[in-house]
Design a protein around this motif. Structure first.
Motif, short mmCIF file in Angstrom:
data_model
loop_
_atom_site.label_atom_id
_atom_site.label_comp_id
_atom_site.label_asym_id
_atom_site.label_seq_id
_atom_site.Cartn_x
_atom_site.Cartn_y
_atom_site.Cartn_z
N TRP A 91 0.83 -1.21 0.00
CA TRP A 91 0.00 0.00 0.00
C TRP A 91 0.86 1.26 0.00
O TRP A 91 0.55 2.22 -0.70
CB TRP A 91 -0.92 0.00 1.21
CG TRP A 91 -2.18 -0.77 1.02
CD1 TRP A 91 -2.34 -2.12 1.12
CD2 TRP A 91 -3.46 -0.25 0.66
NE1 TRP A 91 -3.63 -2.47 0.85
CE2 TRP A 91 -4.35 -1.34 0.57
CE3 TRP A 91 -3.94 1.04 0.42
CZ2 TRP A 91 -5.69 -1.20 0.24
CZ3 TRP A 91 -5.29 1.20 0.10
CH2 TRP A 91 -6.15 0.10 0.01
N ASN A 92 1.93 1.27 0.78
CA ASN A 92 2.77 2.46 0.87
C ASN A 92 3.59 2.71 -0.39
O ASN A 92 3.79 3.86 -0.80
CB ASN A 92 3.71 2.35 2.08
CG ASN A 92 3.03 2.74 3.38
OD1 ASN A 92 2.75 3.89 3.64
ND2 ASN A 92 2.72 1.74 4.20
N ILE A 93 4.08 1.65 -1.02
CA ILE A 93 4.95 1.82 -2.18
C ILE A 93 4.16 1.91 -3.48
O ILE A 93 4.50 2.69 -4.38
CB ILE A 93 5.98 0.66 -2.23
CG1 ILE A 93 6.94 0.77 -1.05
CG2 ILE A 93 6.75 0.68 -3.56
CD1 ILE A 93 7.93 -0.36 -0.93
N LEU A 94 3.08 1.14 -3.60
CA LEU A 94 2.34 1.09 -4.87
C LEU A 94 1.02 1.85 -4.86
O LEU A 94 0.60 2.35 -5.91
CB LEU A 94 2.05 -0.38 -5.23
CG LEU A 94 3.25 -1.32 -5.42
CD1 LEU A 94 2.75 -2.71 -5.79
CD2 LEU A 94 4.20 -0.79 -6.48
N PRO A 423 8.61 -4.71 -13.84
CA PRO A 423 8.24 -3.64 -14.79
C PRO A 423 7.11 -2.76 -14.31
O PRO A 423 7.06 -1.57 -14.64
CB PRO A 423 7.85 -4.41 -16.05
CG PRO A 423 7.57 -5.80 -15.62
CD PRO A 423 8.45 -6.04 -14.44
N PHE A 424 6.20 -3.30 -13.49
CA PHE A 424 5.12 -2.47 -12.98
C PHE A 424 5.63 -1.51 -11.90
O PHE A 424 5.39 -0.31 -11.95
CB PHE A 424 3.99 -3.33 -12.41
CG PHE A 424 2.80 -2.52 -11.94
CD1 PHE A 424 1.85 -2.09 -12.84
CD2 PHE A 424 2.65 -2.16 -10.61
CE1 PHE A 424 0.77 -1.32 -12.43
CE2 PHE A 424 1.57 -1.40 -10.18
CZ PHE A 424 0.63 -0.98 -11.10
N TYR A 429 8.05 4.45 -10.80
CA TYR A 429 9.07 5.27 -10.14
C TYR A 429 10.21 5.72 -11.06
O TYR A 429 10.79 6.78 -10.84
CB TYR A 429 9.69 4.48 -8.97
CG TYR A 429 8.83 4.46 -7.73
CD1 TYR A 429 8.96 5.44 -6.74
CD2 TYR A 429 7.87 3.47 -7.55
CE1 TYR A 429 8.17 5.43 -5.61
CE2 TYR A 429 7.08 3.44 -6.41
CZ TYR A 429 7.23 4.43 -5.44
OH TYR A 429 6.44 4.41 -4.31
N MET A 430 10.57 4.93 -12.05
CA MET A 430 11.74 5.22 -12.88
C MET A 430 11.35 5.58 -14.31
O MET A 430 10.64 4.83 -14.97
CB MET A 430 12.69 4.01 -12.91
CG MET A 430 13.37 3.70 -11.59
SD MET A 430 14.43 2.20 -11.71
CE MET A 430 15.57 2.70 -13.00
N ASP A 508 4.51 13.78 -15.11
CA ASP A 508 4.00 15.08 -14.64
C ASP A 508 2.76 14.93 -13.77
O ASP A 508 2.41 15.84 -13.01
CB ASP A 508 3.66 15.98 -15.85
CG ASP A 508 4.90 16.66 -16.42
OD1 ASP A 508 5.94 16.68 -15.71
OD2 ASP A 508 4.84 17.15 -17.57
N CYS A 509 2.10 13.77 -13.87
CA CYS A 509 0.90 13.55 -13.05
C CYS A 509 1.22 13.61 -11.56
O CYS A 509 0.35 13.92 -10.74
CB CYS A 509 0.24 12.22 -13.40
SG CYS A 509 1.23 10.76 -13.01
N PHE A 510 2.49 13.32 -11.20
CA PHE A 510 2.89 13.36 -9.79
C PHE A 510 3.22 14.78 -9.32
O PHE A 510 3.46 15.00 -8.13
CB PHE A 510 4.09 12.44 -9.55
CG PHE A 510 3.80 11.00 -9.82
CD1 PHE A 510 2.80 10.31 -9.14
CD2 PHE A 510 4.53 10.30 -10.78
CE1 PHE A 510 2.53 8.98 -9.40
CE2 PHE A 510 4.29 8.96 -11.03
CZ PHE A 510 3.28 8.31 -10.35
#
Length: 525
Positions: A91-94, A423-424, A429-430, A508-510
């Motif tokens: 939950w925290n990472i994804l 890959p997901f 993140y990258m 850019d959504c982030f």
């Protein structure tokens, strides 16, 4: 009277599930509503949908029985790993990044995410095929565990149990889609929470309580050793085998499409915070409780000449429960039915949506794309198709068993998580991750799991202990995930993605700004 109590439990349960499906029909008029509940699912429903999709009869009957037998009380670590790695960290990472990026990309499925994130229609179609192939044995394994308990409780033939479960799940998922699944998951999750606690207390009382039960278990000699107490030790008799199971069943959820898709439907920031806490507590109780209970399996089953339980690993938990009172057996049946149906509904909804949106529409409807109504109708047809096919496989597998429950699930889980996890996750993140890295993960994830499966069914024996270790579907799946996590950033450094402007626009959504209250954030002084 005893049978009446059990049947009454079932009738009430079935009526509620179907009623929810009828109630939720209004939320299933378009693709977004049918697949994601219009991205408006609240925090508690999302958390329970995540937890109940995670844990099924495969966990309660298959995994708890097998790994409780192998590791004793140390198998509880598997449940705790599921809670803290598979739920809390997931939950925290994804959670937040999945919700933000998939909404920005207007993506409703994992294959669609791969296409839009990595700009490759071929990735989308390949991912859809992988999901289609490997979710079916996973789905079939759910019937197996549930039906063994039905036979024990009601004396009903296996085939009838499979058919009843298939029909009921089909009705409420076809009618109400994701929203019906989420509401029923919540109801089923409450049953699972109270049910597992009641069952643990009842089983431990058979041997005089917790302390007396642990004492009895400590007297059993572990396999291949003369030491006593291995099954009550901190890490059990096989620490490396234990680590492999923890990693596959915990980290593996990060790459399973039916699990990740729960994050697509998150309603708000509050849903993420509440969902993180609720799903973690749910996993501690349900998963921790299942594996803790399974750790006492050797007190109720008899070991054969090969060290395995007489009747197979899938018989351990049913044997443990068969002498409980009729009311408790009724609770157990509803508990496992809840766990199985919640996971089954999630799997068939994922499979049907992926096959329709990511394969049928782009491959066969190029000139005339499907309308929203046509897509929903097609998904409903494929829900029926997936349920029927998986039910047939479950019946055939039971009559001529090639694998027991945990192996069937291990192959599916390993292939899917091995192919999709890296890959997901890195795709969220990258920016530098190229299509090449995704293709390599697909090939390795599926290839390693299939190689393990082929070696198992062909009876190949390896002289090397390392190869023997990875011959297990559990360990092979774990290896596929770890390799993907390691090599993906290396490939990104050597051959980074070239479409920088397109990727920058996605990320850019982030950077979008949102106004929040002082309860959530304070200004710097």
């Amino acid at each position: 009277m005893d049978m009446f109590i059990k049947i009454a439990f079932l009738v009430i349960f079935f009526a509620i599930m179907i009623g929810v499906g009828i109630y939720c029909r209004k939320h299933s008029t378009n693709v977004n509503g049918f697949v994601l509940g219009n991205r408006s699912v609240g925090p508690w429903l999302t958390a329970f949908a995540f937890g109940t999709s995670y844990f099924s009869a495969v966990i309660f009957v298959g995994y708890a029985g097998q790994f409780g037998w192998k590791f004793g009380m140390a198998s509880t670590w598997i449940g705790l790993g599921n809670a803290f790695i598979g739920s809390l960290l997931a939950w925290n990472i994804l959670g937040r990044r999945t919700r933000v990026m998939t909404q920005h990309l207007d993506s409703a499925t994992m294959p669609d995410f791969f296409m839009k994130r990595y700009n490759s229609k071929a990735l989308k179609i390949t991912a859809a095929v992988i999901i289609f192939i490997f979710l079916i044995p996973y789905t079939a394994s759910l019937y197996n565990g549930l039906s063994r308990l039905f036979e024990m409780a009601f004396g009903i033939p296996y085939e009838y149990c499979v058919i009843a479960m298939a029909v009921l799940t089909c009705v409420y998922v076809v009618l109400g889609g994701y929203m019906a699944t989420a509401i029923n998951d919540f109801i089923q999750g409450i049953i699972m929470l109270f049910g597992i606690i009641a069952v643990i207390v009842a089983v431990l009382s058979i041997n005089g309580g917790l302390t007396a039960t642990i004492t009895e278990l400590s007297k059993i000699q572990a396999d291949n050793t003369e030491a006593l107490g291995a099954y009550t030790s901190f890490l059990g008799p096989d620490i490396f085998g234990l680590i492999g199971v923890i990693l596959l069943t915990s980290l593996g959820t990060w790459g399973l499409p039916q699990m990740v898709q729960k994050f697509y439907a998150i309603k708000s920031e509050k849903s993420i915070r509440t969902g993180t806490i609720v799903s973690t507590i749910f996993a501690i109780i349900v998963a921790g409780g299942c594996y803790f209970l399974g750790g006492f399996g050797r007190l109720f089953g008899e070991a054969g000449p090969d060290g395995k339980p007489v009747g197979g690993f899938d018989s351990v938990i049913p044997t443990m429960l068969e002498n409980l009172s009729p009311i408790l057996i009724g609770i157990v049946v509803i508990l496992v039915l809840s766990a199985s149906m919640s996971t089954l509904s999630s799997l068939v909804l994922t499979s049907s949506s992926v096959l329709t949106i990511d394969f049928i529409d782009p491959v066969f409807c190029k000139n005339k794309p499907m309308t929203e109504k046509k897509k929903v109708s097609t998904m409903r047809i494929f829900i029926v198709f997936f349920i029927v096919v998986s039910a047939v496989i479950a019946i055939i597998q039971a009559k001529s068993p090639v694998m027991f429950i945990s192996q069937m699930m291990g192959v599916s889980w390993g292939a899917l998580a091995g192919a999709f996890l890296a890959p997901f996750m890195y795709g969220l993140y990258m920016k530098r991750v190229p299509k090449l890295a995704v293709w390599i993960n697909f090939i390795l994830g599926v290839g390693i799991s299939l190689a393990s499966f082929i070696c198992n069914i062909s009876g190949v024996k390896f002289a090397s202990p390392v190869l023997t270790y990875f011959q297990s579907p559990i360990n092979a799946g774990m290896a596929a995930m770890i390799i993907g996590i390691i090599i993906t950033p290396i490939i990104a450094l050597i051959a980074p993605a070239k479409d920088k402007e397109r990727v920058d626009e996605i990320f850019d959504c982030f950077n979008e700004k949102h106004t929040v209250s002082s309860k959530q954030s304070i200004d710097e002084v």
